[in-house]
Each structure stands twice: as structure tokens, then as C-alpha cells.
Design a protein around this motif. Structure first.
Motif, mmCIF file in Angstrom:
data_model
loop_
_atom_site.group_PDB
_atom_site.id
_atom_site.type_symbol
_atom_site.label_atom_id
_atom_site.label_comp_id
_atom_site.label_asym_id
_atom_site.label_seq_id
_atom_site.Cartn_x
_atom_site.Cartn_y
_atom_site.Cartn_z
ATOM 1 N N GLY A 65 92.365 -70.331 -23.408
ATOM 2 C CA GLY A 65 93.465 -69.379 -23.530
ATOM 3 C C GLY A 65 93.544 -68.662 -24.858
ATOM 4 N N ARG A 66 92.688 -69.021 -25.809
ATOM 5 C CA ARG A 66 92.717 -68.410 -27.139
ATOM 6 C C ARG A 66 91.660 -67.318 -27.232
ATOM 7 N NH1 ARG A 66 90.445 -71.265 -32.611
ATOM 8 N NH2 ARG A 66 90.839 -69.540 -34.050
ATOM 9 N N ASP A 67 92.073 -66.139 -27.669
ATOM 10 C CA ASP A 67 91.153 -65.019 -27.833
ATOM 11 C C ASP A 67 90.206 -65.317 -28.985
ATOM 12 O OD1 ASP A 67 89.866 -62.567 -28.123
ATOM 13 O OD2 ASP A 67 91.671 -61.405 -27.706
ATOM 14 N N MET A 68 88.892 -65.189 -28.726
ATOM 15 C CA MET A 68 87.886 -65.518 -29.726
ATOM 16 C C MET A 68 87.471 -64.323 -30.591
ATOM 17 S SD MET A 68 87.041 -68.781 -29.609
ATOM 18 C CE MET A 68 88.799 -69.121 -29.414
ATOM 19 N N ALA A 69 88.145 -63.191 -30.457
ATOM 20 C CA ALA A 69 87.805 -62.015 -31.260
ATOM 21 C C ALA A 69 87.908 -62.341 -32.748
ATOM 22 C CB ALA A 69 88.731 -60.853 -30.913
ATOM 23 N N GLY A 70 86.827 -62.103 -33.473
ATOM 24 C CA GLY A 70 86.805 -62.339 -34.907
ATOM 25 C C GLY A 70 86.628 -63.787 -35.322
ATOM 26 N N VAL A 71 86.517 -64.710 -34.364
ATOM 27 C CA VAL A 71 86.335 -66.135 -34.686
ATOM 28 C C VAL A 71 84.842 -66.422 -34.823
ATOM 29 C CG1 VAL A 71 86.740 -68.512 -33.962
ATOM 30 C CG2 VAL A 71 88.430 -66.728 -33.422
ATOM 31 N N ALA A 72 84.420 -66.879 -35.998
ATOM 32 C CA ALA A 72 83.005 -67.147 -36.263
ATOM 33 C C ALA A 72 82.496 -68.286 -35.387
ATOM 34 C CB ALA A 72 82.807 -67.480 -37.735
ATOM 35 N N ALA A 73 81.181 -68.311 -35.191
ATOM 36 C CA ALA A 73 80.574 -69.343 -34.348
ATOM 37 C C ALA A 73 80.942 -70.751 -34.820
ATOM 38 C CB ALA A 73 79.061 -69.162 -34.330
ATOM 39 N N LYS A 74 80.947 -70.961 -36.127
ATOM 40 C CA LYS A 74 81.221 -72.302 -36.669
ATOM 41 C C LYS A 74 82.662 -72.745 -36.448
ATOM 42 C CE LYS A 74 82.243 -70.653 -41.383
ATOM 43 N NZ LYS A 74 83.655 -71.104 -41.365
ATOM 44 N N ASP A 75 83.530 -71.783 -36.180
ATOM 45 C CA ASP A 75 84.951 -72.110 -35.998
ATOM 46 C C ASP A 75 85.355 -72.147 -34.536
ATOM 47 O OD1 ASP A 75 85.395 -72.198 -38.799
ATOM 48 O OD2 ASP A 75 85.527 -70.003 -38.861
ATOM 49 N N ARG A 76 84.439 -71.909 -33.634
ATOM 50 C CA ARG A 76 84.762 -71.942 -32.206
ATOM 51 C C ARG A 76 84.640 -73.364 -31.657
ATOM 52 N NH1 ARG A 76 83.121 -66.292 -29.241
ATOM 53 N NH2 ARG A 76 83.694 -64.937 -30.975
ATOM 54 N N PRO A 77 85.365 -73.670 -30.595
ATOM 55 C CA PRO A 77 85.285 -75.014 -29.993
ATOM 56 C C PRO A 77 84.069 -75.141 -29.075
ATOM 57 C CG PRO A 77 86.867 -73.705 -28.792
ATOM 58 C CD PRO A 77 86.387 -72.832 -29.924
ATOM 59 N N THR A 78 82.927 -74.668 -29.577
ATOM 60 C CA THR A 78 81.683 -74.681 -28.794
ATOM 61 C C THR A 78 80.553 -75.243 -29.649
ATOM 62 O OG1 THR A 78 81.071 -72.453 -29.510
ATOM 63 C CG2 THR A 78 82.381 -72.628 -27.508
ATOM 64 N N THR A 79 79.564 -75.788 -29.013
ATOM 65 C CA THR A 79 78.286 -76.091 -29.662
ATOM 66 C C THR A 79 77.176 -75.634 -28.711
ATOM 67 O OG1 THR A 79 78.334 -78.353 -28.790
ATOM 68 C CG2 THR A 79 79.069 -78.045 -31.060
ATOM 69 N N THR A 80 75.985 -75.425 -29.274
ATOM 70 C CA THR A 80 74.880 -74.881 -28.488
ATOM 71 C C THR A 80 73.658 -75.789 -28.585
ATOM 72 O OG1 THR A 80 75.667 -72.638 -28.928
ATOM 73 C CG2 THR A 80 73.413 -72.862 -28.129
ATOM 74 N N VAL A 81 73.009 -76.011 -27.452
ATOM 75 C CA VAL A 81 71.739 -76.732 -27.390
ATOM 76 C C VAL A 81 70.658 -75.701 -27.077
ATOM 77 C CG1 VAL A 81 70.385 -78.504 -26.226
ATOM 78 C CG2 VAL A 81 72.836 -78.847 -26.592
ATOM 79 N N PHE A 82 69.644 -75.613 -27.947
ATOM 80 C CA PHE A 82 68.592 -74.619 -27.798
ATOM 81 C C PHE A 82 67.331 -75.245 -27.208
ATOM 82 C CE2 PHE A 82 71.242 -73.184 -31.354
ATOM 83 C CZ PHE A 82 71.569 -71.906 -30.927
ATOM 84 N N GLN A 83 66.434 -74.390 -26.733
ATOM 85 C CA GLN A 83 65.183 -74.851 -26.142
ATOM 86 C C GLN A 83 64.298 -75.558 -27.154
ATOM 87 O OE1 GLN A 83 63.111 -71.853 -23.856
ATOM 88 N NE2 GLN A 83 61.154 -72.877 -24.066
ATOM 89 N N ASP A 84 64.353 -75.130 -28.429
ATOM 90 C CA ASP A 84 63.435 -75.699 -29.432
ATOM 91 C C ASP A 84 63.992 -76.924 -30.150
ATOM 92 O OD1 ASP A 84 65.370 -74.571 -30.994
ATOM 93 O OD2 ASP A 84 64.045 -73.247 -32.122
ATOM 94 N N TYR A 85 65.100 -77.482 -29.643
ATOM 95 C CA TYR A 85 65.716 -78.721 -30.138
ATOM 96 C C TYR A 85 66.378 -78.560 -31.506
ATOM 97 C CZ TYR A 85 62.062 -80.257 -26.863
ATOM 98 O OH TYR A 85 61.214 -80.366 -25.800
ATOM 99 N N ALA A 86 65.671 -77.920 -32.489
ATOM 100 C CA ALA A 86 66.215 -77.687 -33.835
ATOM 101 C C ALA A 86 66.648 -78.982 -34.511
ATOM 102 C CB ALA A 86 67.379 -76.698 -33.770
ATOM 103 N N LEU A 87 65.839 -80.035 -34.374
ATOM 104 C CA LEU A 87 66.125 -81.297 -35.057
ATOM 105 C C LEU A 87 65.530 -81.275 -36.465
ATOM 106 C CD1 LEU A 87 65.350 -83.826 -32.167
ATOM 107 C CD2 LEU A 87 67.565 -82.825 -32.799
ATOM 108 N N PHE A 88 66.142 -82.028 -37.373
ATOM 109 C CA PHE A 88 65.638 -82.137 -38.739
ATOM 110 C C PHE A 88 64.571 -83.230 -38.783
ATOM 111 C CE2 PHE A 88 70.071 -80.653 -39.244
ATOM 112 C CZ PHE A 88 69.810 -79.438 -39.879
ATOM 113 N N PRO A 89 63.304 -82.884 -39.074
ATOM 114 C CA PRO A 89 62.223 -83.878 -38.991
ATOM 115 C C PRO A 89 62.334 -85.010 -40.013
ATOM 116 C CG PRO A 89 61.425 -81.833 -39.963
ATOM 117 C CD PRO A 89 62.800 -81.543 -39.441
ATOM 118 N N HIS A 90 62.993 -84.748 -41.158
ATOM 119 C CA HIS A 90 63.081 -85.767 -42.213
ATOM 120 C C HIS A 90 64.250 -86.721 -42.008
ATOM 121 C CE1 HIS A 90 65.838 -82.573 -43.379
ATOM 122 N NE2 HIS A 90 66.463 -83.443 -44.164
#
Length: 332
Positions: A65-90
Motif C-alpha cells: 500500500g505504500r507508494d515506492m516513488a523516490g524510494v531507493a532500492a536499499k530502502d525498499r522492503p524487497t531483496t533480489t536473487v540474481f542468476q549469478d549468485y553474487a556471493l563473496f568468495p572470501h
């Protein structure tokens, strides 16, 4: 937690290119929705707009119900899983899974406990001290999923997460993804171009083409009762026979005018809608069924694809009297 997503008249332009054209879509909290379509159809653009990685040219996205206009990705109630995993090897698996929690200031003991819980959820219990290079591709994808779920998003976005896996592993991960989604209850929005994958995991499939929604519904409905010719063809093999004034290349047919669409597995010798005698031109054994190309005697230039029973063994050149058990008629 979980939340619904409202996409309202979202349009996205890149210069003169129209990537999304007034898309409207309502996603219910806790639903598993798959955005399906060919490359360039707009599905990833729509996912990026939901996640805040791009702002729409016009329209609005609401999450819970909250308009996401102007809300940065880091501040949204979402997370994303990508095809390349993006894990930290170390980092260890626990450190990878707990990375988002560390960024939020959670104490080490608490995030380690949460990481262990999430790793157990994805079937990697007891492997917290391992590093990504010690895992298979499927296991690394599970770690990426665990990391995304650890921060307890309202909406989890998945951008072709299984695309890099081989067929057998991809099918196993499809089952796991669906089971995990049911356990956590989070809204999942998943992008893929794989029709089988979409049907295996989705509560609803959104078929996209040319920046628009071509079809939407539960997998069974989208496959058996497509709403457009594009959806009918994209969701699998389909035989298309134009019908005008009740007449077709097959002869008179008691169906409305339009394009008669019949799935290969809906054709048999006992189908109610009679297609008439058809000559067997070619056969290929696919394990669970026999795929045959046949030509109706009334229209020898027309080729139909038929899926016959596993034990069927018609000779080339033989004639089968065929009919369709199920079909739809769509506008041309």
C-alpha cells in the motif's frame, strides 16, 4: 512479513524504445507470481522497477500500500536473487548469508544464529563454515536464496535464478523454491523465459510480450485456455487452423470464427471435434509419448503435431482418423 504489490499503468521508455506499455498488475501478499516471456518482452524491466533499480517513466508501484516513488532500492522492503549468485568468495556461507544483517547493525551472535536458521531452511544445515567455491552451482543458489530471505523482505524478487543450472538440477531447485516459498509465506516475483519452470512453480503466470501483458492466470488456465495467440504459441506447441464462416482447411467445423488452437496432446482417435483422416508423415519417440507429424487427407499441405500414447507405433504412411478432445478459438 509479506506484502502485496500493485503495479499501476507503469510505462518505461528508453529513448524512442518502449520497454513497458501501461502495465497494470495486482500481486497478492504471499503469492508466487512468475513473469514469463521472451527476451526483450519487458519482464526484467518490470522486476527492476519493483526493486527500485529503475524508475518508471510514468505510473506507480505500491508495496504493502505504500507508494515506492523516490524510494531507493536499499530502502525498499524487497531483496533480489540474481542468476549469478553474487556471493563473496572470501566469506564463509554464514558470513554471506548474514551480510545484509551486518549492514543493518545486527550483532554477530544474532546474525550467525539467523544464518544457521536460513541455511537449514535451504537444506545446507551444518555447512556454515564452508566457502562458496566448495559448493555446487545448485548449493550456491541456495545460499543466495538464504541470504535474501535472512533480511525478511516483504517481497522477494528472483531474476532468472535457475538459468545457469543444468536441467536435472533446475527441476530439483524448482521443487525446492516452491516448498520454501510455502514455508516462509513471502511474496515471490520470479522472472524466467522457461515455460516449464513457470508452470512448475507459479501460483499465477504473467505472460508478457512487447512490453504488455498478453495473458495472466494459474498455470493450467494459461496453458489450456490462453487468451491470445501469442500466449498459446509461447506456452508450448499448438496447432493453429483458421476458421472463417464455419469452414477451414479441414472442412466444415462447428466452432466460432477465428483461429482454432489445439495442443498436440489433445488430439487422439477418440476426440469429440473430428479432424478427419490424417496420414502419418513422421514419428519421434520422446519417452513419455510419441510425437507425430500428420497431414489431413482433406488438406495435405497442412501439418499437425500430435502426441500419441507411449505404446503407439503407427507406420509411416498409415492413416489415423483423429479428433480433438480440447481446444480454444482465438481472435486472429
Amino acid at each position: 512479513m509479506t506484502a502485496g504489490v500493485s503495479i499501476r499503468a507503469v510505462t518505461q521508455r528508453y529513448g524512442s524504445a518502449l520497454a513497458l506499455d501501461g502495465v497494470d498488475l495486482e500481486i497478492t501478499a504471499g503469492e508466487f507470481v512468475v513473469l514469463l516471456g521472451p527476451s526483450g518482452c519487458g519482464k526484467t524491466t518490470l522486476l527492476n522497477i519493483i526493486g527500485g533499480f529503475a524508475e518508471p517513466t510514468s505510473g506507480a508501484v505500491l508495496i504493502g500500500g505504500r507508494d515506492m516513488a523516490g524510494v531507493a532500492a536499499k530502502d525498499r522492503p524487497t531483496t533480489t536473487v540474481f542468476q549469478d549468485y553474487a556471493l563473496f568468495p572470501h566469506m564463509t556461507l554464514a558470513e554471506n548469508v548474514g551480510f545484509g544483517l551486518r549492514m543493518r547493525g545486527m550483532a554477530k551472535a544474532a546474525r550467525d544464529a539467523k544464518a544457521a536458521e536460513m541455511l537449514a531452511l535451504v537444506g545446507l544445515e551444518g555447512r556454515a563454515a564452508r566457502r562458496p567455491h566448495e559448493l555446487s552451482g545448485g548449493q550456491r543458489q541456495r545460499v543466495a536464496l538464504a541470504r535474501a530471505l535472512a533480511v525478511e523482505p516483504d517481497v522477494l524478487l528472483l531474476d532468472e535464478p535457475l538459468g545457469a543450472l543444468d536441467l536435472k538440477l533446475r527441476r530439483a531447485m524448482q521443487d525446492e523454491l516452491k516448498a520454501i516459498q510455502r514455508r516462509v509465506g513471502t511474496t515471490f516475483v520470479h522472472v524466467t523465459h522457461d515455460q516449464e519452470e513457470a508452470m512448475a512453480i507459479a501460483d499465477r503466470i504473467v505472460v508478457m510480450n512487447g512490453g504488455k501483458i498478453a495473458d495472466i492466470g494459474p498455470p493450467r488456465e494459461v496453458y489450456l485456455r490462453p487468451k491470445s495467440l501469442f500466449s498459446a504459441g509461447f506456452m508450448g506447441e499448438v496447432n493453429k487452423v483458421p476458421v472463417v464462416g464455419g469452414k477451414s482447411a479441414l472442412g466444415p467445423l462447428a466452432v466460432p470464427d477465428g483461429v482454432l488452437c489445439i495442443r498436440p496432446e489433445a488430439i487422439s482417435e477418440s476426440g469429440a471435434l473430428r479432424l478427419g483422416p490424417c496420414r502419418v508423415e513422421e514419428t519421434t519417440f520422446f519417452g513419455t509419448y510419441l510425437r507425430a507429424h500428420v497431414s489431413p487427407l482433406a488438406a495435405p499441405d497442412l501439418r499437425l503435431v500430435v502426441h500419441l500414447a507411449q505404446g503407439a507405433a503407427p507406420e509411416l504412411g498409415s492413416v489415423l482418423d483423429l479428433g480433438a478432445q480440447d481446444f480454444v478459438v482465438l481472435e486472429a
